[in-house]
Design a protein around this motif. Structure first.
Motif: not given
Lengths: 134, 640
Positions: A3, A5, A10, A31-32, A53-57
């Motif tokens: 995947i 990332w 946000m 995951a969301g 919200s912050t991190g790998m998406i």
């Protein structure tokens, strides 16, 4: 299986956060689910005016969101794709218009900055929990 | 030890042999103690997703599944590969429902008209025969309906008591006379395109029900339903593969014994990291650009000593009449409110009399090093500068300076002083590094981009980075009810005191929930400490390592015995505080083990975790020493 990332921070106004949460959970599944649980406000006090919200998406999902980048020449924002997001949502049974999605995206601040840098840029601080753990 | 060895060794001599890991398992968990052992330096124990299908292969990847090593990752007797395709094979509370009321093992129809099934999203493969199996028991209703609740790709109505089905050729129904559950299987092949579908299972009454592709619709009474457990969806080809029923709660983690931690929400997953140097382009002068006209800069690969092997160096040549010639970069990140250590390697060549450096044009700090006398002069704000002579004529300068809390970036400059004007003096430089000063003992770290950097585990210990905003990972339930003693060990770098943070917590509030414990880093915004809190049946007691401002890297140990009563916290192998007041008796509880946040929703940790061990038992001095020594190696902390 792999995947790709993308790191995103946000920040969404409280007025738009419910739809943002619903869209993320609907379009990216588990995951969301559970995003934007951390509140922020100008003084770091409740009530939260925004949620972060912050991190790998998932990079595919990130590509449909706006992205503000900050360079030496200042900030520039690439638009998101509300039409696509609304169409994808309708395919899985969520009734939402492109205009409603666009309103969320327009109000959101999406960057690839570290979260506290992003909060500083928009003049927000994380709301501290009232109950201390000690 | 030579200067070169000092600069290049890092953790090179601290690799942990496999034999030590095996002995750690025996020493700490050899008696089958309940607990966890998480090891971010062991990449094989981490996966980017919760199902365990995407392994963590490098730094700066999110960790959605963190396997627990406390049981040696032994096979759980649940098969050696994931066969069951459903997400939650049991605990119906984890399923969805339109109207039904769910418990661990039942779905009850509410007193409304509609669908009352338990549902889960899942994909079914087109033209591939699939088997669904489950166990059901009448609970007012004796009929069960199973369907693809969103697309109608399959459906079956089973009468448990009559032992009949509307798909008799594809269905089996077998009663277990001991448990009263009926073991049901149903085979089907979907002729339509694959995609996100839904499995729905519901009980239904004898009358008043209507059927559609979405399921069965009727008016419930709020009481009647079915018991449901052990749901398994697999390829028909796997119908006889062990086990016939495969427990499924996460995926890969179900195959291994242990208390494995997961984070479902992608953006909330902690990230594996080994980053120390805050700069990027540490060996690319074009990413740290600019000269002031007094010099020209070219990049080149040159014959470098081993500690710089493969680096691209900058050749800085005096090009004007001034004796001073510079290279510098603007707006380089620094750690706000902390003492920064900036370092770089310089090799003076022809015509250099001195080397200099400063941290802004306003000169909050500068140094001047006379190459002939080897005298270092410093000036400006409080700070220090040191130089180490490396091999082949290279020098490594390190400058430390307290950065004001509001300063986020500064100029990074390196300068030469030529022996005369316009003589074309030259120096080489490479390896720009900026980090908190307390980490200056680690070697220089090459950083190309935020995701491409030297993460050699022998030089830079790996850690899980919790961002202090929304990162968390948790074990859904861990059962400590069999003990009133606990030992917790963590290798941690506390990054910030700006907000309270949960390093680890059993339950949702160690201070208020009986039988729980937690380590807080820090316990509050006004207390720069690390605190160990334990609560027995009635009372919580806290012991803290006080006056410990961030950043701070340490091995922290919390030990507690509710019955004794005693609770203590240790810092790097030394007792920091002890409490002996009563906890009110009782044992510890069965609850979620939360790491990095309270209940995954608040009190987020802004720190780095290098290792975490929790034992549901008292620890002998030898066991404490073993755990602390192990974590000191993982963390890079020296114990006394």
């Amino acid at each position: 299986m792999t995947i790709t990332w993308a790191f995103r921070t946000m920040i969404v106004p409280a007025a738009q956060v419910e739809l943002a949460r619903t869209l993320a959970a609907t379009l990216t599944g588990d995951a969301g689910d559970g995003m934007w649980t951390t509140g922020a406000s100008a003084m770091g006090e409740a009530p939260a005016t925004h949620f972060i919200s912050t991190g790998m998406i998932d990079a595919d999902f990130a590509a449909l969101l706006p992205l503000t980048t900050v360079g030496e020449d200042g900030a520039a924002t690439a638009p998101g794709a509300p039409d696509v997001l609304a169409a994808l949502a309708s395919q899985v049974g969520l009734s939402v218009t492109a205009a409603q999605v666009a309103a969320v995206l327009d109000a959101a601040d999406v960057t690839d900055l570290e979260p506290f840098t992003a909060l500083d840029m928009v003049g927000l601080r994380i709301v501290q929990d009232e109950a201390t753990p000690v | 030890m030579s200067a070169r060895n000092l600069a290049g060794s890092g953790l090179g001599g601290r690799k942990i042999p496999q034999g030590m890991l095996d002995s750690m398992l025996a020493v700490l968990f050899g008696a089958g103690e309940q607990g966890v052992w998480y090891d971010p330096s062991d990449m094989a124990t981490m996966f980017q997703d919760t199902a365990g299908t995407i392994p963590v292969t490098g730094v700066e990847q999110p960790v959605g599944l963190l396997l627990d090593k406390s049981k040696g990752l032994a096979n759980a007797g649940n098969g050696d590969r994931v066969i069951n395709q459903i997400q939650y094979s049991e605990d119906i509370r984890m399923w969805g429902s339109t109207n039904g009321t769910r418990t661990v093992d039942s779905i009850i129809a509410r007193n409304v008209t509609g669908y009352h099934g338990a549902t889960q999203s899942m994909a079914f493969q087109k033209d591939v025969k699939t088997r669904i199996s489950f166990e059901a028991k009448p609970l007012g209703f004796s009929k069960v309906y199973v369907a693809d609740g969103s697309n109608g790709r399959f459906s079956v109505a089973i009468d448990l008591l009559a032992g009949t089905s509307n798909k008799p050729d594809d269905t089996t129904i077998t009663l277990d006379p001991v448990t009263g559950y009926y073991y049901c299987t149903f085979d089907f092949t979907t002729p339509v395109a694959s995609g996100v579908g839904q499995i729905g299972i519901s009980g239904f009454p004898d009358t008043g029900a209507t059927f559609s592709i979405y399921g069965v619709q009727f008016t419930g009474d709020g009481v009647s339903g079915i018991n449901l457990r052990k749901v398994d969806v697999r390829l028909f080809a796997d119908k006889d593969v062990f086990p016939v029923y495969q427990k499924k709660t996460t995926g890969l983690a179900d195959l291994y014994l242990g208390n494995h931690a997961i984070q479902i929400t992608a953006a909330k997953r902690p990230v594996l990291s080994a980053r120390v140097n805050q700069l990027v382009g540490s060996e690319q002068w074009n990413k740290l650009p600019a000269t002031d006209g007094s010099s020209s800069v070219t990049q080149e690969l040159t014959d470098l000593p081993p500690f710089l092997a493969g680096a691209t160096v900058a050749r800085v040549t005096q090009s004007g009449a001034a004796t001073s010639f510079y290279q510098y970069a603007t707006a380089q990140p620094v750690i706000q409110g902390a003492i920064n250590a900036r370092s770089f390697f310089v090799k003076p060549l022809a015509g250099c009399a001195a080397l200099r450096g400063s941290t802004s044009t306003g000169d909050p700090f500068y140094f001047f090093y006379d190459l002939t006398t080897k005298v270092m002069t410093v000036g400006g704000n409080a700070g220090s500068a040191t130089v180490v002579e490396m091999e082949a004529g290279w020098l490594r300068f390190t400058v430390t300076e307290k950065v004001a809390s509001t300063v986020a970036s500064r100029i990074f400059s390196v300068a030469g002083t030529a022996t005369g004007a316009s003589i074309g003096a030259v120096f080489l430089s490479v390896g720009y590094d900026c980090r908190p000063a307390d980490q200056s003992g680690l070697p220089y770290q090459r950083v190309n981009t935020a995701t491409d950097y030297d993460a050699d585990p022998a030089r830079f210990p790996a850690y899980l980075k919790f961002d202090g905003v929304d990162d968390a990972i948790a074990v859904r339930t861990i059962d400590f009810t069999g003990t009133d003693k606990v030992s917790a060990f963590a290798g941690v770098r506390k990054v910030s005191d700006a907000a309270a943070g949960i390093l680890v917590e059993l339950g949702t509030n160690a201070n208020g929930q009986p039988g729980c414990f937690g380590i807080f880093a820090p316990p509050s915004v006004t207390t720069p400490a690390i605190q160990w809190t334990v609560r027995g049946a009635t009372t919580a007691q806290s012991a803290a390592i006080n006056a410990l401002p961030a950043p701070a890297t340490l091995v922290v140990t919390g030990l507690a015995d509710i019955a004794a009563p005693i609770s203590l916290i240790r810092r790097n192998g030394v007792v920091a505080a002890t409490r002996s007041a009563t906890f009110g008796g009782g044992n510890f509880s069965a609850a979620a083990l939360n790491i990095g946040a309270r209940n995954e929703t608040s009190v987020y940790l802004n720190s780095q975790i290098y290792g975490l061990i929790i034992r549901g038992a008292a620890s002998t001095p030898a066991q404490v020493a073993a755990a602390e020594h192990y974590l000191s190696l993982k963390t890079g902390v020296r114990l006394p």
